[in-house]
Motif scaffolding. Structure first.
Motif, PDB file in Angstrom:
ATOM      1  N   PHE A 273      -1.158  -0.675 -13.657  1.00 63.04           N
ATOM      2  CA  PHE A 273      -1.066  -1.271 -12.223  1.00 63.04           C
ATOM      3  C   PHE A 273      -0.446  -2.572 -11.891  1.00 63.04           C
ATOM      4  N   HIS A 274      -1.019  -3.802 -12.766  1.00 67.09           N
ATOM      5  CA  HIS A 274      -0.271  -5.121 -13.121  1.00 67.09           C
ATOM      6  C   HIS A 274       1.313  -5.668 -13.308  1.00 67.09           C
ATOM      7  N   THR A 275       0.957  -4.356 -14.628  1.00 63.03           N
ATOM      8  CA  THR A 275       2.449  -4.679 -15.663  1.00 63.03           C
ATOM      9  C   THR A 275       3.294  -3.777 -15.041  1.00 63.03           C
TER      10      THR A 275
ATOM     11  N   GLY B 190      -5.658   0.681  -2.430  1.00 65.59           N
ATOM     12  CA  GLY B 190      -6.466  -0.593  -2.278  1.00 65.59           C
ATOM     13  C   GLY B 190      -6.165  -1.685  -3.415  1.00 65.59           C
ATOM     14  N   PHE B 191      -5.090  -1.176  -4.050  1.00 64.92           N
ATOM     15  CA  PHE B 191      -4.805  -1.309  -5.529  1.00 64.92           C
ATOM     16  C   PHE B 191      -4.218  -2.878  -5.464  1.00 64.92           C
TER      17      PHE B 191
ATOM     18  N   HIS C 231      -3.856  -4.837  -2.433  1.00 62.02           N
ATOM     19  CA  HIS C 231      -4.575  -6.358  -1.488  1.00 62.02           C
ATOM     20  C   HIS C 231      -5.747  -6.466  -3.170  1.00 62.02           C
ATOM     21  N   LEU C 232      -6.208  -5.739  -3.109  1.00 60.88           N
ATOM     22  CA  LEU C 232      -7.325  -6.668  -4.583  1.00 60.88           C
ATOM     23  C   LEU C 232      -6.225  -6.924  -5.355  1.00 60.88           C
ATOM     24  N   PHE C 233      -5.330  -7.203  -5.718  1.00 59.24           N
ATOM     25  CA  PHE C 233      -4.067  -7.488  -6.794  1.00 59.24           C
ATOM     26  C   PHE C 233      -3.760  -9.092  -5.833  1.00 59.24           C
ATOM     27  N   GLU C 234      -3.980  -9.441  -4.332  1.00 57.96           N
ATOM     28  CA  GLU C 234      -4.084 -10.462  -4.064  1.00 57.96           C
ATOM     29  C   GLU C 234      -5.319 -11.542  -4.429  1.00 57.96           C
TER      30      GLU C 234
ATOM     31  N   SER D 158       0.910  -1.443  -0.040  1.00 58.33           N
ATOM     32  CA  SER D 158      -0.031   0.386   0.058  1.00 58.33           C
ATOM     33  C   SER D 158       0.441   1.025   0.165  1.00 58.33           C
ATOM     34  N   ARG D 159       2.263   1.134   0.363  1.00 56.37           N
ATOM     35  CA  ARG D 159       3.097   2.191   0.776  1.00 56.37           C
ATOM     36  C   ARG D 159       3.476   2.571  -0.839  1.00 56.37           C
TER      37      ARG D 159
END
Length: 430
Positions: free
Chosen positions: A186-188, A51-52, A54-57, A42-43
């Motif tokens: 964000f994932h990329t 929250g991004f 954590h959502l990818f978890e 999150s940092r």
């Protein structure tokens, strides 16, 4: 008990695409732990994207190019393994422990979702997992007594704009506002081999792991422009307490006192760890002896202290107590503060120090006793400090702390002038 914190072999390599690979061979049992630390938590989240991480978890278990939705879990569990993932402010971590003969399966699955999640991510999957996260927030934070304490403490400890100002659960408004392309980006950006550490511990060899890592991860392209997280190392002292009082549906008054100390991994945080153990770990701690057993103003099972192991800013030390029936929040708060303040003036005894170090030694060796515990520890030190072998320094550092160092840190950092005070009051007392 050996003094070294890590009496097992450690071998490392780095693939051409930047993936760091750490291996620790252990032939004790025919099992291996596979652990991936991604340097994104999150940092790292930009404004508007809380929250991004954590959502990818959640999204990472929802299918990739060659793995159908939920198939990752089915394959690992079907092979007799276990798996999970966690997110915190500093990183996102994916891990599985499997019989040694299924090491290749675990590595293939992890590589496929590192490099192949984005093409498989659909709007339906995204919407579904956003709803899962909202439900998780309700279950863990919003609808649990005192459940939002961490969400409240972080903004009190760290100012707006600081990378630790918000919790990993993030903002539901941010999650709702972002479109599919934003999540794919964000994932990329962060799920790249040069932003990860792969650690394998157990019944295998470094040569085997290095070869399999190159086979499955070696073809993934690195990301050359991964944005750095904001610098949070300096938090200006305000010179006055940060105070919040919450009236809520809670069974009894509860008080949290929090202070910023040193980053995890710094020598000062080793002092914090031992200090917290003296202050609030178990029945022999100062908080228990004074507030639960002595003055009997705190509930015995709900009093304690702990450090939160954040590595990239002054990490918090938190002391907390929950009132016994008939005890006011003011009395509890004063009692809690008095015990904390006395760390600077009442010397830690040899018995207190010996007890704290024994507890920390037991905790450390319990973590090291399992292949998954060791894999997580090595992944952490490789990611955060650039060298997995630095894990061997932690226990000896704790064992070297003196009572004088504890008193010095308490006097320097635990004063009332820069203290965070969070108080919960039951609704019927308002």
């Amino acid at each position: 008990m050996p003094d070294s914190g890590f009496p097992w072999p450690i071998e490392t390599t780095r693939l051409d695409n930047g993936l760091r690979v750490v291996v620790s061979e252990d032939r004790t049992a025919p099992a291996v732990a596979v652990n991936l630390w991604y340097d994104v938590g999150s940092r790292h989240e930009p404004a508007g994207q809380t929250g991004f991480a954590h959502l990818f978890e959640h999204l990472m278990f929802e299918g990739s190019v060659h793995v159908a939705k939920t198939e990752h879990m089915k394959l690992i569990q079907g092979a007799g393994g276990s798996l999970n993932a966690t997110t915190n402010p500093d990183r996102t971590n994916y891990f599985e422990t499997v019989p040694a003969e299924h090491l290749e399966l675990a590595l293939w699955l992890e590589a496929d979702r590192m490099g192949g999640l984005v093409p498989a991510l659909t709007q339906e999957t995204l919407d579904n997992q956003r709803d899962v996260v909202k439900n998780e927030r309700r279950q863990r934070y919003d609808n649990v007594p005192y459940g939002d304490a961490w969400l409240r403490l972080l903004p009190l400890l760290y100012p707006p704009g600081h990378p630790y100002h918000h919790a990993t659960i993030g903002s539901m408004a941010d999650l709702n506002a972002a479109d599919l392309a934003t999540f794919q980006d964000f994932h990329t950006t962060y799920y790249a081999p040069n932003n990860a550490v792969l650690t394998v511990v157990g019944d295998t060899t470094a040569a085997e792991v290095f070869a399999l890592a190159d086979k499955y991860f070696g073809g993934l392209a690195p990301r050359p422009d991964i944005p750095a997280a904001p610098d949070g190392r300096t938090v200006p002292a305000t010179g006055r307490p940060a105070v919040e009082t919450v009236t809520a549906d809670v069974p009894a008054a509860r008080v949290y006192l929090a202070h910023r100390t040193h980053p995890f991994g710094a020598p000062g945080y080793d002092v914090t760890t031992v200090l917290a153990t003296v202050l609030g770990s178990g029945r022999g701690s100062r908080l228990y002896q004074r507030l639960a057993d002595g003055e009997r103003i705190a509930q015995p099972d709900l009093v304690g202290a702990y450090g939160v192991d954040l590595a990239h800013a002054p990490a918090p030390l938190i002391a907390t107590a929950t009132a016994r029936p008939g005890v006011t929040a003011d009395r509890l708060r004063d009692g809690l503060a008095e015990v904390v303040d006395e760390l600077a003036t009442v010397p830690v005894t040899a018995a207190e120090l010996e007890r704290a170090k024994a507890l920390l030694s037991t905790m450390w060796w319990r973590q090291m006793a399992t292949v998954d515990g060791r894999a997580d520890t090595l992944g952490r030190y490789a990611t955060q400090f650039g060298d997995p072998a630095r894990a061997a320094d932690r226990l000896p550092a704790w064992l070297a702390i003196t009572g004088e160092q504890i008193a010095e840190q308490a006097a320097e950092l635990l004063g009332a002038a820069d203290r965070v005070i969070l108080t919960y009051l039951p609704e019927e007392t308002s």
